[in-house]
Design a protein around this motif. Structure first.
Motif, PDB file in Angstrom:
ATOM      1  N   CYS A  19      33.598  29.383  43.155  1.00 50.51           N
ATOM      2  CA  CYS A  19      33.265  30.521  42.714  1.00 50.51           C
ATOM      3  C   CYS A  19      33.395  31.670  43.750  1.00 50.51           C
ATOM      4  O   CYS A  19      33.830  33.070  43.173  1.00 50.51           O
ATOM      5  CB  CYS A  19      31.422  30.478  42.541  1.00 50.51           C
ATOM      6  N   VAL A  20      33.333  31.396  44.955  1.00 50.90           N
ATOM      7  CA  VAL A  20      33.498  32.668  45.775  1.00 50.90           C
ATOM      8  C   VAL A  20      35.117  33.080  45.820  1.00 50.90           C
ATOM      9  O   VAL A  20      35.510  34.242  46.402  1.00 50.90           O
ATOM     10  CB  VAL A  20      33.163  32.585  47.334  1.00 50.90           C
ATOM     11  N   LEU A  21      36.223  32.252  45.449  1.00 56.66           N
ATOM     12  CA  LEU A  21      37.266  32.420  45.539  1.00 56.66           C
ATOM     13  C   LEU A  21      37.874  33.161  44.058  1.00 56.66           C
ATOM     14  O   LEU A  21      38.566  33.976  44.008  1.00 56.66           O
ATOM     15  CB  LEU A  21      38.072  31.149  45.621  1.00 56.66           C
ATOM     16  N   ARG A  22      37.259  32.851  42.970  1.00 60.94           N
ATOM     17  CA  ARG A  22      37.425  33.302  41.818  1.00 60.94           C
ATOM     18  C   ARG A  22      36.760  34.431  41.363  1.00 60.94           C
ATOM     19  O   ARG A  22      37.090  35.203  40.134  1.00 60.94           O
ATOM     20  CB  ARG A  22      37.574  32.029  40.973  1.00 60.94           C
ATOM     21  N   LEU A  23      35.297  34.570  41.771  1.00 70.20           N
ATOM     22  CA  LEU A  23      34.426  35.427  41.105  1.00 70.20           C
ATOM     23  C   LEU A  23      34.389  36.576  42.139  1.00 70.20           C
ATOM     24  O   LEU A  23      34.683  36.636  43.174  1.00 70.20           O
ATOM     25  CB  LEU A  23      33.026  34.841  40.933  1.00 70.20           C
ATOM     26  N   ALA A  24      33.912  38.055  41.377  1.00 71.11           N
ATOM     27  CA  ALA A  24      33.535  39.045  42.270  1.00 71.11           C
ATOM     28  C   ALA A  24      32.323  38.865  43.068  1.00 71.11           C
ATOM     29  O   ALA A  24      31.569  37.632  42.872  1.00 71.11           O
ATOM     30  CB  ALA A  24      33.167  40.324  41.358  1.00 71.11           C
ATOM     31  N   PRO A  25      32.361  39.380  44.206  1.00 67.80           N
ATOM     32  CA  PRO A  25      31.179  39.113  45.359  1.00 67.80           C
ATOM     33  C   PRO A  25      29.955  38.965  44.563  1.00 67.80           C
ATOM     34  O   PRO A  25      28.982  38.094  45.062  1.00 67.80           O
ATOM     35  CB  PRO A  25      31.190  40.289  46.306  1.00 67.80           C
ATOM     36  N   ARG A  26      29.276  40.036  43.900  1.00 70.20           N
ATOM     37  CA  ARG A  26      28.064  39.895  43.220  1.00 70.20           C
ATOM     38  C   ARG A  26      27.922  38.705  42.449  1.00 70.20           C
ATOM     39  O   ARG A  26      26.999  38.143  42.272  1.00 70.20           O
ATOM     40  CB  ARG A  26      27.904  41.091  42.587  1.00 70.20           C
ATOM     41  N   ALA A  27      28.750  38.492  41.530  1.00 70.63           N
ATOM     42  CA  ALA A  27      28.855  37.262  40.495  1.00 70.63           C
ATOM     43  C   ALA A  27      28.872  36.071  41.458  1.00 70.63           C
ATOM     44  O   ALA A  27      28.219  34.979  41.087  1.00 70.63           O
ATOM     45  CB  ALA A  27      30.134  37.358  39.564  1.00 70.63           C
ATOM     46  N   ALA A  28      29.801  36.181  42.481  1.00 66.47           N
ATOM     47  CA  ALA A  28      29.709  34.650  43.425  1.00 66.47           C
ATOM     48  C   ALA A  28      28.387  34.513  44.173  1.00 66.47           C
ATOM     49  O   ALA A  28      27.787  33.432  44.145  1.00 66.47           O
ATOM     50  CB  ALA A  28      30.726  34.838  44.705  1.00 66.47           C
ATOM     51  N   MET A  29      27.728  35.661  44.653  1.00 64.34           N
ATOM     52  CA  MET A  29      26.260  35.612  45.047  1.00 64.34           C
ATOM     53  C   MET A  29      25.297  34.868  44.081  1.00 64.34           C
ATOM     54  O   MET A  29      24.325  34.131  44.215  1.00 64.34           O
ATOM     55  CB  MET A  29      25.693  36.658  45.576  1.00 64.34           C
ATOM     56  N   ALA A  30      25.385  35.343  42.789  1.00 61.27           N
ATOM     57  CA  ALA A  30      24.450  34.926  41.813  1.00 61.27           C
ATOM     58  C   ALA A  30      24.868  33.625  41.624  1.00 61.27           C
ATOM     59  O   ALA A  30      23.885  32.516  41.179  1.00 61.27           O
ATOM     60  CB  ALA A  30      24.653  35.838  40.515  1.00 61.27           C
TER      61      ALA A  30
END
Length: 739
Positions: free
Chosen positions: A303-314
């Motif tokens: 997730c942290v590699l493929r998603l934006a920071p906010r989306a990765a935190m969620a």
């Protein structure tokens, strides 16, 4: 510009991600396998068990050696006759089994009486185990006295092992060593009730039924006095043990209150109750917790590699809730304990590690990009103002902002220069997608909509070409000419864009309108041909007749032949002028009735086709309204019909059909004129619409410009003209006008 070092930012970021993934995985797996988070896992386990405690099994009852019984019977230890009397009373009530949590290690003269009482009711006695044992032994087992051991229905150990936080949560149903395994006291009692039940695992977590006092408890002295009805024990498991204060048989447990530890007999009652209900909790091995933690860690790393920071935190929050949900679900439904804290710790660990390494990668990328932009001579000189004092990333961000401002100014200059170009121009990237386009290009490709980001193969199909064949999607040669449906001719220029070493280059496509040049060149060639050959030939023939008038056969014949050559000269001049006007004059589009023009052309040529005895059939709707140049269209139809009359045999038939086109020609009204003339060979058809081309045996009149005029009119109005013919079967001319 220089090539990016190290394969670019994505390659660097991927390497950092692999380092973070490997580091976090090793840490999390090590913590899970070594039990580093055991205390935290125990807290989570206690909270979850408190949400749904196990109800006490109604078949379990405790006979307590409590303070009241000590006061009535006397100080501890009691004589074994008191225990014998208790067993005799219980035997009369008929319990399933009695679990006696009292050690009888020293011989007594009352052992025989107690053994006799034990023979009346199945009784399980505990043994004393000590680790290490004497003389270097791993452990030592001290059973009850021989008489009691023989009379007991079973002997069991009551060892306890505390967790790292000092609380008692587990029970080992088998303890000892190879060849000396001893079942737990509670397991022995459970086997008396259900000897065929599946063997539970050796190590279990005890699902406590509640705080001390949760099981029905009857005082030892009350049973001896006969105050308890027999039904209180009938068919049940009776546990006998000490609950009095100061007797030392107490254990701290998760359900213990402040200073209220759980007595040993109550602990045994909780174990027996869980076994009877089949609700014992099996802890999974450490490797299972490690795999569970690694799976959650991998999900967050993706997730942290493929998603934006906010989306990765969620996503991290969702994964954490799923970890807790899976652990709680397994505990509540399957009675399996999977520790969640290593997985949660891995989720928390990833964020600072990844944030640190991503920041390092971003800083390195910013520095490399700033150096690359500074080395590009096209960027011009940088600002003389020094960078503001800040941390490294802040300074790099300021320098990159300055470089972006310079790039924006350079791009605006390029865009303004591109817009000022008179020719339609497209700037394509290495993947043939449009990066920039000027106003002329937007006008040319108006049917395609917005151009930026579109691929050239898609745009090529939207060009309004004169013929119905699509433009080749890849233009490989410079100087190619394209004819549009409105009569214009475009010359395609291709230039390769400069690129850095190792990078793919794009292209620049230029569409220059060469219609005027082509028309002037064609008219020049036609004029030269007209003057040097076509018009010179009849004039030379007139001069030859005047030099030798007797060759004509008389004055009247001479006059007729001279008149014919003169008329041919005038026809050539008139046809050439009409063709030139059709090619270069401005169109005057108006709405007119195409069916009415067809009827008018048939009427205008009535003397010619009537004189040859031809039958002209016309099939057309009552009205066909189209938009175009009415005068040019009327002359073109007249030329086609005149040719059909000219080449048709005496008494032949001409068919004129006006109908809507089909398939690729569905957007046109198509006029088909068919005759029964001699037809055309394939070679003649190839040059049919070229100027000054004459066909047949040469006896028919004509100067060879009529069909060229028809072709020009059709192309300039966005239509078409073609011919289907073969020797001996006439010709069918199709003239298309846009609906």
């Amino acid at each position: 510009m220089a090539r990016r070092p190290g394969g670019g930012p994505r390659s660097r970021l991927m390497r950092e991600w692999l380092v973070v993934a490997a580091t976090a995985s090793l840490i999390v797996a090590g913590c899970a396998l070594t039990g580093l988070f055991a205390r935290a896992d125990n807290l989570v386990y206690d909270r979850l068990m408190a949400l749904a405690p196990l109800k006490p099994d109604p078949r379990v009852v405790i006979v307590a050696i409590d303070d009241r019984s000590l006061a009535e019977i006397g100080r501890w230890p009691w004589g074994r006759d008191a225990h014998a009397r208790l067993l005799e009373v219980l035997a009369q009530a008929g319990p399933k089994a009695v679990i006696y949590d009292v050690l009888f290690l020293e011989p007594s003269d009352q052992d025989a009486a107690l053994a006799a009482a034990m023979a009346k009711v199945p009784t399980v006695l505990p043994v004393l185990t000590q680790a290490p044992g004497p003389d270097g032994a791993a452990f030592a087992v001290t059973p009850p006295t021989p008489a009691l051991a023989r009379a007991a229905a079973g002997l069991g150990q009551v060892n306890v092992r505390y967790d790292a936080d000092g609380l008692l949560r587990r029970v080992h149903l088998r303890d000892g060593g190879p060849g000396h395994w001893i079942d737990h006291l509670a397991l022995k009692g459970f086997r008396l009730i259900d000897p065929h039940a599946p063997s539970p695992p050796d190590a279990l977590l005890v699902p406590f039924a509640g705080p001390p006092g949760s099981f029905p408890t009857i005082a030892f002295a009350s049973v001896l006095r006969g105050e308890v009805p027999p039904r209180a024990f009938r068919g049940r498991i009776v546990l006998v043990g000490a609950t009095a204060a100061g007797m030392g048989d107490r254990f701290p447990t998760p359900v213990s209150g402040h200073g209220a530890d759980l007595s040993g007999v109550e602990f045994q009652a909780n174990v027996v109750s869980a076994l009877l209900q089949g609700r014992e909790i099996r802890p999974l091995p450490a490797w299972a917790a490690a795999l569970f933690a690694l799976g959650a860690l991998l999900a967050l790393l993706v997730c942290v590699l493929r998603l934006a920071p906010r989306a990765a935190m969620a996503a991290g929050g969702v994964i954490g809730l799923l970890v807790l949900g899976v652990s709680a679900g397994l505990l509540m439904t399957l009675r399996v304990w999977l520790p969640p804290v290593p997985a949660l710790a891995g989720l928390v660990l990833v964020y600072p590690l990844w944030g640190w390494r991503r920041l390092a990668a971003a800083s390195a990328f910013l520095g490399a990009e700033i150096d690359r932009l500074a080395a590009d001579p096209a960027m011009g000189p940088a600002a003389a103002d020094p960078a503001p004092a800040a941390d490294l990333v802040g300074r790099q961000a300021w320098l990159l902002e300055q470089a972006i401002d310079r790039m924006s100014a350079l791009r605006r200059f390029a865009a303004d220069a591109l817009t000022a170009l008179p020719d339609a121009t497209l700037v394509l990237d290495a993947h043939d997608r449009v990066e920039m386009a000027n106003a002329a290009a937007r006008t040319l490709f108006a049917a395609a909509g917005p151009l930026e980001g579109r691929s050239w193969p898609d745009l090529a199909d939207t060009l309004p070409l004169a013929d119905l064949e699509p433009i080749p999607q890849a233009l490989a040669s410079d100087g190619r000419e394209l004819r549009l449906s409105d009569g214009r001719t475009l010359q395609v220029g291709i230039a390769l864009r400069q690129a850095a070493p190792g990078e793919a280059a794009g292209r620049i496509l230029r569409f220059a309108d060469v219609t005027a040049l082509e028309s002037a060149h064609r008219q020049r060639e036609q004029a030269l041909q007209l003057l040097t050959h076509d018009m010179r030939s009849p004039q030379s023939s007139i001069l030859a007749l005047l030099d030798n008038p007797r060759q004509a056969g008389g004055p009247e014949a001479l006059s007729a032949r001279i008149a014919g050559y003169a008329r041919r000269t005038l026809a050539l001049a008139d046809g050439f002028v009409q063709l030139a006007r059709a090619e270069s004059s401005a169109l005057r589009p108006v709405q007119f009735d195409l069916a009415d023009l067809l009827v008018q052309a048939v009427d205008d040529l009535w003397p010619q086709w009537r004189a040859k005895g031809l039958n002209v059939e016309t099939k057309a709707p009552e009205s066909v309204i189209v938009l175009g140049d009415e005068a040019l269209t009327a002359r073109a139809i007249g030329n086609l019909l005149g040719n059909a009359v000219k080449f048709s045999p005496e008494g032949g038939r001409i068919t004129c059909v006006l109908a809507r086109g089909r398939g690729a020609r569905a957007a046109y009204w198509v006029l088909k004129i068919a005759d029964e003339g001699p037809g055309l060979s394939a070679q003649d058809k190839a040059s049919l619409f070229e100027p000054f081309k004459r066909f047949g045996d040469g006896k028919t009149e004509g100067v060879g410009l009529g069909l060229s005029f028809v072709r020009v009119v059709a192309q300039r109005q966005g239509g078409f003209v073609d011919c289907d013919s073969a020797p001996g079967r006439g010709a069918i001319f199709a003239f298309g006008v846009r609906a």
